[in-house]
Design a protein around this motif. Sequence first.
Motif, PDB file in Angstrom:
ATOM      1  N   MET A   1      -9.180   4.130  -6.841  1.00  0.00           N
ATOM      2  CA  MET A   1      -9.055   3.185  -7.921  1.00  0.00           C
ATOM      3  C   MET A   1      -7.626   3.074  -8.416  1.00  0.00           C
ATOM      4  N   ASP A   2      -6.932   4.145  -8.384  1.00  0.00           N
ATOM      5  CA  ASP A   2      -5.563   4.162  -8.862  1.00  0.00           C
ATOM      6  C   ASP A   2      -4.696   3.210  -8.044  1.00  0.00           C
ATOM      7  N   ASP A   3      -4.970   3.119  -6.725  1.00  0.00           N
ATOM      8  CA  ASP A   3      -4.208   2.250  -5.837  1.00  0.00           C
ATOM      9  C   ASP A   3      -4.410   0.776  -6.205  1.00  0.00           C
ATOM     10  N   ARG A   4      -5.643   0.397  -6.509  1.00  0.00           N
ATOM     11  CA  ARG A   4      -5.931  -0.986  -6.900  1.00  0.00           C
ATOM     12  C   ARG A   4      -5.283  -1.311  -8.239  1.00  0.00           C
ATOM     13  N   ASP A   5      -5.343  -0.381  -9.176  1.00  0.00           N
ATOM     14  CA  ASP A   5      -4.722  -0.599 -10.481  1.00  0.00           C
ATOM     15  C   ASP A   5      -3.217  -0.812 -10.328  1.00  0.00           C
ATOM     16  N   THR A   6      -2.611  -0.058  -9.441  1.00  0.00           N
ATOM     17  CA  THR A   6      -1.171  -0.189  -9.213  1.00  0.00           C
ATOM     18  C   THR A   6      -0.846  -1.557  -8.617  1.00  0.00           C
ATOM     19  N   LYS A   7      -1.653  -1.992  -7.646  1.00  0.00           N
ATOM     20  CA  LYS A   7      -1.412  -3.315  -7.034  1.00  0.00           C
ATOM     21  C   LYS A   7      -1.585  -4.429  -8.052  1.00  0.00           C
ATOM     22  N   ASP A   8      -2.601  -4.330  -8.895  1.00  0.00           N
ATOM     23  CA  ASP A   8      -2.827  -5.340  -9.927  1.00  0.00           C
ATOM     24  C   ASP A   8      -1.677  -5.365 -10.924  1.00  0.00           C
ATOM     25  N   ARG A   9      -1.221  -4.181 -11.310  1.00  0.00           N
ATOM     26  CA  ARG A   9      -0.110  -4.108 -12.252  1.00  0.00           C
ATOM     27  C   ARG A   9       1.164  -4.690 -11.647  1.00  0.00           C
TER      28      ARG A   9
END
Length: 111
Positions: A1-9
């Motif tokens: 999940m952290d990877d997706r949050d980083t991409k979205d940010r």
Amino acid sequence: MDDRDTKDRLRDLEARIAAAKGVPKVKHHSEEHYSQAQLAWRMVIELVAGLGIGFGIGYGLDALFGTRPILMVVFIFLGLAAGINVMMRTAKEVQVKQASGRDVGDEEDDD
């Protein structure tokens, strides 16, 4: 999940940077130039093709009937007329496309 949050940010950050810079999405002059050059070449090719086809038909009929220059000259002029007709149709098509493109742009400005 952290990877997706980083991409979205990152995506959100890039969008905010682009908005802050005010980067306009416009065509470059070179793209328009190439488009005009392609249109010019298309018209030249249509004219030359009409002349070539007229010459070929006239020459073939002259060889078939034994009337050397008469039919060749007639069909060269017919090919020239056909080539000009196709060029004019192409120019009208481009003119209509540009006019409809401007109308769409004018409607967007009214909003």
